[in-house]
Design an enzyme around this catalytic site. Structure first.
Site, PDB file in Angstrom:
ATOM      1  CD  GLU A   1      12.438  11.093  97.820  1.00 21.75           C
ATOM      2  OE1 GLU A   1      11.442  10.533  97.331  1.00 21.75           O
ATOM      3  OE2 GLU A   1      13.442  11.413  97.150  1.00 21.75           O
TER       4      GLU A   1
ATOM      5  CG  ASN B   1      10.685   9.771  92.558  1.00 26.27           C
ATOM      6  OD1 ASN B   1      10.481  10.729  91.821  1.00 26.27           O
ATOM      7  ND2 ASN B   1      11.660   8.906  92.327  1.00 26.27           N
TER       8      ASN B   1
ATOM      9  CG  ASN C   1       9.848  15.113  92.910  1.00 30.52           C
ATOM     10  OD1 ASN C   1      10.861  15.787  93.091  1.00 30.52           O
ATOM     11  ND2 ASN C   1       9.909  13.833  92.563  1.00 30.52           N
ATOM     12  CD  GLU C   2      12.527  13.305  89.594  1.00 28.76           C
ATOM     13  OE1 GLU C   2      12.132  12.121  89.464  1.00 28.76           O
ATOM     14  OE2 GLU C   2      13.700  13.585  89.909  1.00 28.76           O
TER      15      GLU C   2
ATOM     16  CD  GLU D   1      15.292  15.030  93.356  1.00 27.98           C
ATOM     17  OE1 GLU D   1      15.809  13.966  92.923  1.00 27.98           O
ATOM     18  OE2 GLU D   1      14.092  15.119  93.656  1.00 27.98           O
TER      19      GLU D   1
END
Length: 538
Positions: A28, A73, A173-174, A294
């Site tokens: 990332e 993120n 993502n998340e 992750e």
């Protein structure tokens, strides 16, 4: 008196094949991971695209099977269409996840070209925070369609005639997290429906594609309900559930730090139960698998604790405390200016922590098919603005990647000294109950029957005691001891650096012996051990 433990492995205790992707990494654009890290056109080793060949060489040497990219993120605010085509036409934008300026110099095509040069499989994350179904469809068409359409021909126009070899697509993502841009925290059903529609379209464009639900990252407020409601909407169209977990223990509490596998396995049991319940409810033979993409382990400082459900109140508050902001300052990371500090302390503990997580994956190889170490690039394969070296974490990571991948995971039975941990609450987000009678010896084993090889991976998690392990391998008749490789340091505060790259490295333990079908090995306190067996020729 020397403490002892018994570990039994047997070829009949089969779990499942260990997939190569279990030993992948995560990338990332945080800090200098990208700009100044993998990309620096002024670095002496830079190729014609500005990629650092010293890092590429290290990734190839490791044999990195796959990399999930480009976030994180960060992905939930990124517009991929701004990152393709001539550099002068690309749009510079704010990164609201990490308060950075994103120049889009390294864009979609560059990320995928980097994976090609690194000889690793790209696993691509799609923005489902601020982007939508149409954008996702265009992205997949751009990357995967042969040609003859606007987006596939645009890829060719920009110098990439062949479709990219993307097989795995992460759908957001998340998205269960408060901190995520465009979070679906308050609407799991809606996100499940969106995931179903995006997965469906992706597979219509590419019938061989695999997709991943953004499943579990926030354990504080709505786990496991959020996953239950989201997965029910898309169970029949996705192939994996994404799981993230960062284990944080009180400073100096090594027992809680190295108990990370107990915590992960407890949460995995809940996730497996949800998947299996929905399989039964829907009435399908399809088994849902896990992408643990992750993970990490660290020490954390004591912070403020508020109280609500389960002792938590608002995890988004904690996330903002991660980087306090008094002014609207956005950082611009220059490719030739590296600002991240080197970390040389407590590398042995970090190595044991991430190794423990990987052992957990191997022991659950029947359900966990993908793993992406967050610190795999930049942590284990360490780098700064000039150099590349191997941190202590590199070695167990490398050994398992080389020795465990594509073998049959064998369930080890461990009986030996135990330890207890204390309950703690560092803040609203990082809390853990106490554990009792945790085995100090942790193990996983892999059998390559066709090669006649058995590899047993062992961590001695005891803070104070060396432990003599009696490894019972009588079930592997005709096998003999090849070697016992150990990694240990008398000073856990030290670590490797470019200037001192061999402070912590594996060495051979020549005192280990095999007699009557048992391997007798002394494992030192806080050590990593690999015991290798092979079938006698003839």
């Amino acid at each position: 008196m020397l403490k002892t433990a018994k570990v039994t492995v047997h070829p009949d205790y089969k779990i499942a094949k260990v997939e190569k992707r279990l030993f992948g990494a995560f990338l990332e654009p945080i800090g200098n991971w990208v700009y100044g890290g993998i990309y620096n056109p002024k670095h002496p080793s830079a190729d014609e695209m500005g990629f650092r060949q010293d890092i590429l060489e290290a990734v190839r040497e490791f044999g990195m099977p796959a990399v999930r990219l480009p976030g994180g993120n960060w992905i939930s605010g990124w517009e991929w269409k701004n990152s393709i085509g001539p550099l002068e036409n690309r749009k510079v934008q704010l990164d609201l996840a990490w308060f950075q300026i994103e120049p889009n110099i390294v864009g979609l095509d560059e990320y995928l070209e980097w994976t090609k040069r690194a000889n690793t499989e790209p696993m691509f994350t799609i923005n489902l925070g601020t982007d939508d179904l149409k954008s996702a469809a265009h992205l997949v068409e751009y990357c995967r369609h042969e040609g003859g359409t606007y987006w596939s021909e645009l890829r060719k126009k920009y110098g990439h005639p062949e479709p990219y070899p993307i097989k795995i697509w992460y759908l957001g993502n998340e998205m269960d997290g408060h901190w995520q841009i465009g979070s679906w925290e308050k609407n799991p059903v809606g996100f499940g429906i969106l995931t179903h529609e995006v997965s469906k379209v992706i597979k219509w464009i590419d019938c061989k594609a695999e997709t991943v639900l953004s499943g579990v990252s926030d354990y504080s407020k709505h786990f496991p309900e959020w996953l239950m409601e989201a997965l029910e909407q898309c169970y029949e169209s996705v192939d994996y559930v994404s799981v993230h977990y960062y284990h944080s223990a009180p400073e100096g509490d090594i027992a809680s730090y190295l108990n990370v596998s107990s915590v992960i396995e407890e949460r995995l049991r809940a996730i497996f139960a949800i998947c299996d319940y929905l399989q039964a409810k829907i009435g399908t033979p399809k088994k849902m698998y896990i992408s643990f993409d992750e993970y990490g382990v660290m020490f954390g400082r004591q912070g403020e604790v508020t109280y609500g459900r389960r002792g938590w109140k608002d995890a988004s508050k904690v996330f903002m405390q991660f980087r306090p902001r008094e002014e609207n300052v956005f950082i611009k990371h220059e490719p030739d200016k590296f600002v991240r500090r080197r970390r040389t302390s407590y590398q042995m503990l970090e190595a044991l922590g991430v190794a423990s997580i990987l052992l957990t994956f191997i022991r659950n190889a029947d359900r966990i098919k993908i793993g992406c170490m967050t610190g795999g690039l930049g942590g284990a394969i360490a780098f700064d603005g000039e150099h590349v070296w191997k941190n202590a974490s590199y070695y167990p990571y490398y050994q398992m990647n080389r020795l465990a991948a594509e073998g049959m995971s064998i369930l080890p039975v461990v009986d030996g000294p135990t330890f207890n941990t204390q309950q703690y609450a560092l803040n609203d987000f990082n809390q853990c109950h106490s554990y009792e009678d945790v085995q100090a010896i942790e193990a996983a084993a892999v059998h390559h029957e066709e090669k006649g090889e058995v590899d047993v991976f062992i961590i001695n998690r005891s803070v104070e005691d060396d432990i003599e392990v009696s490894l019972d391998v009588r079930g592997f008749e005709g096998y003999e001891l090849v070697e016992h490789v150990e990694m240990y340091t008398d000073d856990i505060t030290k670590g490797n650096s470019f200037e001192s790259p061999e402070v912590i490295v594996p060495t051979l333990n020549t005192k280990t012996r095999m007699e009557d079908g048992k391997v007798i090995a002394l494992t030192r306190k806080l050590s990593w051990n690999v015991i290798r067996l092979s079938k006698k020729s003839g």
